[in-house]
Structures are given as C-alpha cells and as structure tokens.
Motif scaffolding. Structure first.
Motif, mmCIF file in Angstrom:
data_model
loop_
_atom_site.group_PDB
_atom_site.id
_atom_site.type_symbol
_atom_site.label_atom_id
_atom_site.label_comp_id
_atom_site.label_asym_id
_atom_site.label_seq_id
_atom_site.Cartn_x
_atom_site.Cartn_y
_atom_site.Cartn_z
ATOM 1 N N ARG A 70 69.138 30.246 4.845
ATOM 2 C CA ARG A 70 68.997 29.908 3.362
ATOM 3 C C ARG A 70 67.588 30.223 2.752
ATOM 4 O O ARG A 70 66.605 30.467 3.522
ATOM 5 C CB ARG A 70 69.040 28.370 3.742
ATOM 6 N N GLU A 71 67.333 29.738 1.561
ATOM 7 C CA GLU A 71 66.258 30.211 0.718
ATOM 8 C C GLU A 71 65.389 29.521 1.485
ATOM 9 O O GLU A 71 64.959 28.429 1.630
ATOM 10 C CB GLU A 71 66.381 29.621 -0.716
ATOM 11 N N HIS A 72 63.936 30.437 1.846
ATOM 12 C CA HIS A 72 62.985 29.794 2.245
ATOM 13 C C HIS A 72 61.732 30.984 2.040
ATOM 14 O O HIS A 72 61.926 32.056 2.035
ATOM 15 C CB HIS A 72 62.980 29.368 3.925
ATOM 16 N N ASP A 73 60.583 30.466 2.468
ATOM 17 C CA ASP A 73 59.349 31.486 2.896
ATOM 18 C C ASP A 73 58.676 31.112 4.052
ATOM 19 O O ASP A 73 58.854 29.913 4.631
ATOM 20 C CB ASP A 73 58.349 31.169 1.548
ATOM 21 N N LYS A 74 58.194 32.018 4.573
ATOM 22 C CA LYS A 74 57.376 31.883 5.810
ATOM 23 C C LYS A 74 56.010 31.742 5.648
ATOM 24 O O LYS A 74 55.199 32.628 4.999
ATOM 25 C CB LYS A 74 57.626 33.008 6.903
ATOM 26 N N ILE A 75 55.347 30.590 6.381
ATOM 27 C CA ILE A 75 53.812 30.550 6.397
ATOM 28 C C ILE A 75 53.384 30.769 7.882
ATOM 29 O O ILE A 75 53.945 29.887 8.803
ATOM 30 C CB ILE A 75 53.384 29.196 6.062
ATOM 31 N N SER A 76 52.738 31.835 8.085
ATOM 32 C CA SER A 76 52.443 32.073 9.699
ATOM 33 C C SER A 76 50.745 31.417 9.794
ATOM 34 O O SER A 76 50.364 31.565 11.112
ATOM 35 C CB SER A 76 52.144 33.564 9.853
ATOM 36 N N ALA A 77 50.124 30.970 8.876
ATOM 37 C CA ALA A 77 48.872 30.581 9.210
ATOM 38 C C ALA A 77 48.480 29.535 7.828
ATOM 39 O O ALA A 77 49.088 29.536 6.716
ATOM 40 C CB ALA A 77 47.708 31.535 9.059
ATOM 41 N N VAL A 78 47.661 28.500 8.202
ATOM 42 C CA VAL A 78 47.530 27.487 7.127
ATOM 43 C C VAL A 78 45.846 27.533 7.085
ATOM 44 O O VAL A 78 45.136 27.466 8.204
ATOM 45 C CB VAL A 78 48.018 26.078 7.716
ATOM 46 N N GLY A 79 45.325 27.427 5.654
ATOM 47 C CA GLY A 79 43.910 27.502 5.390
ATOM 48 C C GLY A 79 43.476 26.512 4.336
ATOM 49 O O GLY A 79 44.582 25.712 3.803
#
Length: 405
Positions: A70-79
């Motif tokens: 399904r439609e999504h984006d990936k975030i591997s780090a948060v800042g």
C-alpha cells in the motif's frame, strides 16, 4: 436476553485499536462485529506513523508484504532542526526485524488494509455508518449497545475503542485520571514538490515548534501552541499565522499562501489521560479510550494496536471456546500499564523540557542529551528502540482458527 455465547464481540470504533482487535478476534474464530460511525475511513489529520512494533506484528501475521504494498514512505531516522541546526535523534536501522523503519502511511490506507484482511474470516463483520450511543445495562454486566438508529445489539463483550472522547467510556462511568497536556496543535497543509526521499521533520526556532509530515505532494503540518491559545492565534489573523509558521521553516515560504483562511486550519485539542480501571463486566476499553496520548512521537496508534493484540492474546481462546471473558478482563490493563505509564511519562517530560523550552526561547539550544546523541551516534539506537518498539511490546499469541480447519 438470549444466550450470550451466540452473541458477537461488539467493537465500538473502526480506528487502529478497533480494527486490529476485529482482525485478531475474527482470526481466532470469534464472531466479531465492528461498528464505525462514519461512512469511510477517509479523514485527514490522523496519525500516519506505523512504527516497527506494528510492522513486526503484521510480519507475525504473514501480512507485512501486503501491507507495504500500500502507498507509504519509509523513515529510517528521526531528527529535528533546533535553532537552525539539524540533529539526528533516533536511527531505526539498529532495530531487529524485517522492518527497521517507520512507514508513513495515510491512516485511511492502513485501516482499509486491516479491514480487507479481516474480511477473509467469515466471523468478521464491519458495519459503517453505525453509531453506538449507549450501553445496555443488565443486572450484573453490560449486555450490549444501543445505536443512534434505535437498534439494540446484544454482545458477549463490548470493546470500547471509540477514541479519546469515548462515549462508551463515559457511559460505563470508568474512572479517568487527567494528567494534563499543556499544548494543543493546529493542523494544516502546505503544497510541495515530490522528492525521492521523505522529508518529514520537526523544527524548533523563534519561539515556535512546527512539524512537517511529508505526504508526497504536500506537507501535513502541525503548529504546536499553548493549551487554549487557539482563539488568540486566530485573533491575530491568518497572515500573521502564515508568517509565524514560515519563520522557523523557511522552506515553506514559497507555498505558505495555500493557507487561504482559517477553514484550512484544524484544531487538535491534545489530551493526556488514562483510565484507572479499563473494564466492567461485559465491557473493556482499549486504545485512546483507555489512555489518550500526546501526538509527541506519533506513538498513539501503535500503543492502541498493542492493546488490541494484548486483548486478543488474553481473551480470544476463552471466547472461541464459548467461555466467560469477564474474569480475564482485568489482565489487559495489568499487562499494558507499564508501557502506557512509561510513554506518558516521557511525553510529559518532552512537553515540559523540550516543547515548553522551545516556546519560551527565540533562540533555543539543543538539550545536552541530543548533543550527546550527535557525539556518539550509536546511542541513537536507544531512542529508536523506545520510539519504534516501545516497552513490553506485544507479539501475536492468539489462535488462528483457519489453521485448525
């Protein structure tokens, strides 16, 4: 009333907690009815952050690949960008499992996926535009729910998953502890060009905290304000609002004019509370109905899903066998309270020490702990673990009736 063993488990609310509970109870062979008062799941400004803890649960169910289709984006780090300087706070690449990232997925896509997965089981029913307005009180227990259209539905168990303003929680007179939230949030959209990477980010500067959630061709933005300050912000005018948003986030300046008037800005009144008791005979509260979370960290939907998993783990076998769930209901709160208390304590600390400080200072400095994370990047695994996997996370142990067939 008729024999309870033939009545379904009735779940009030088709949000993350309610839909996940519906999937798991139906998977166990329990007749399950989910009631959702809206006609669809398409409502903006809802949590989109599907954390590794939730992704790992879908992996355990054999549904991870289908979910991520399904439609999504990936975030591997948060800042965060604090005082104009960018800091990395949490690196999810350190986490175990096949999904060491946050999936940014519009909640309506997520809920539609869970509904589709649940419909594979003949014991699952989802009724849209079915608003529960009250409980049916028996002599010893809750025996069902009343709908706005006048229907009375019997239930073996009522699960209140109807959110932070839970009508069922109030009807059951469950005791609520208000922990106090010093902030509210104003939500709005700002158009953007699509980029190869997801550019979700938080900004703290000039007495403001702005979060920009990348949804491809627009940012879903949140401006954090003091509790009760919405009328004062509106009174200053929409032009002042646009200027105050663009000042700490210059990249929004080119398209900030898309906020034409106050109709483009929605208020989220932030709550931080928890029930002192989650159940009565015949009724269980989970998710935001049991513990409203701050939007800090985007953990709310993931904790709600963990509640649903815990409820199914503890109750599904007994319900599938036609047994009485009431003696087991207290165990769900007992199981989940360490996680709830821990995350709420962290959120309160962030309200006070990070957000509060940001809103008092025009030129904020990063707290010492964030500066330490830059000096020793491996330490970024610790906030990633807390944010991504949480405390005392759940695994799916409830039965799968299809494997017994």
């Amino acid at each position: 009333m008729s024999d309870r063993t033939r009545s379904p488990v009735v779940i009030i609310g088709g949000g993350p907690a309610g839909m996940m509970a519906g999937l798991l109870f139906a998977r166990a062979g329990v007749q399950t009815l989910v009631l959702e008062k809206h006609a669809d799941f398409l409502r903006d400004f809802r949590g989109d952050t599907v954390h590794p803890s939730t992704l790992n649960l879908f992996d355990e169910l054999g549904l991870l690949e289908a979910l991520l289709a399904r439609e999504h984006d990936k975030i591997s780090a948060v800042g965060a960008v604090i005082g104009g300087r960018e800091y990395r706070i949490a690196d999810f690449s350190y986490l175990p499992g096949r999904a060491p990232f946050i999936a940014m997925m519009p909640q309506w896509h997520f809920l539609n996926f869970v509904a589709d997965a649940a419909r594979r089981f003949p014991s699952f029913t989802l009724r849209m535009e079915a608003e529960a307005v009250g409980l049916i009180e028996g002599t010893k227990r809750i025996e069902g729910v009343r709908l706005a259209n006048g229907e009375a539905l019997e239930a073996r168990l009522v699960i209140a998953a109807d959110g932070r303003s839970s009508r069922m929680r109030a009807a059951a007179a469950l005791p609520l502890q208000d922990l106090g939230a010093p902030i509210d949030v104003l939500w709005f959209r700002v158009p953007k060009a699509r980029t190869a990477d997801n550019r979700t980010q938080g900004y703290i500067n000039r007495g403001e905290m702005i979060v920009t959630i990348d949804r491809g061709d627009y940012f879903q933005c949140a401006r954090v304000i003091e509790k009760g300050a919405a009328d004062r912000v509106r009174a200053a005018g929409i032009e002042r609002f646009r200027d105050d948003v663009a000042a700490p986030v210059p990249s929004l300046s080119a398209n900030i004019g898309a906020i034409a008037d106050w109709g483009d800005v929605k208020l989220l009144t932030v709550s931080l509370d928890r029930l002192l008791r989650w159940h009565r005979p015949g009724l269980l509260a989970i998710g935001d109905a049991a513990h409203a979370m701050s939007p800090v960290g985007g953990v709310g939907i993931n904790l709600a899903i963990q509640d649903a998993v815990a409820a199914a783990n503890i109750l599904a076998t007994e319900l599938a066998a036609g047994g009485d769930p009431d003696p087991l209901l207290h165990r769900i709160r007992t199981r989940r309270m360490l996680a709830v208390r821990t995350i709420q304590a962290v959120q309160r600390a962030i309200h006070r020490n990070v957000i509060g400080s940001a809103m008092r200072n025009d030129k904020p400095r990063a707290p010492a702990v964030i500066q330490l994370l830059q000096a020793i990047p491996a330490l970024q695994a610790l906030p990633a673990w807390l944010l991504g996997l949480g405390i005392q996370r759940e695994h799916v142990h409830s039965p799968d009736a299809s494997r017994r067939a």
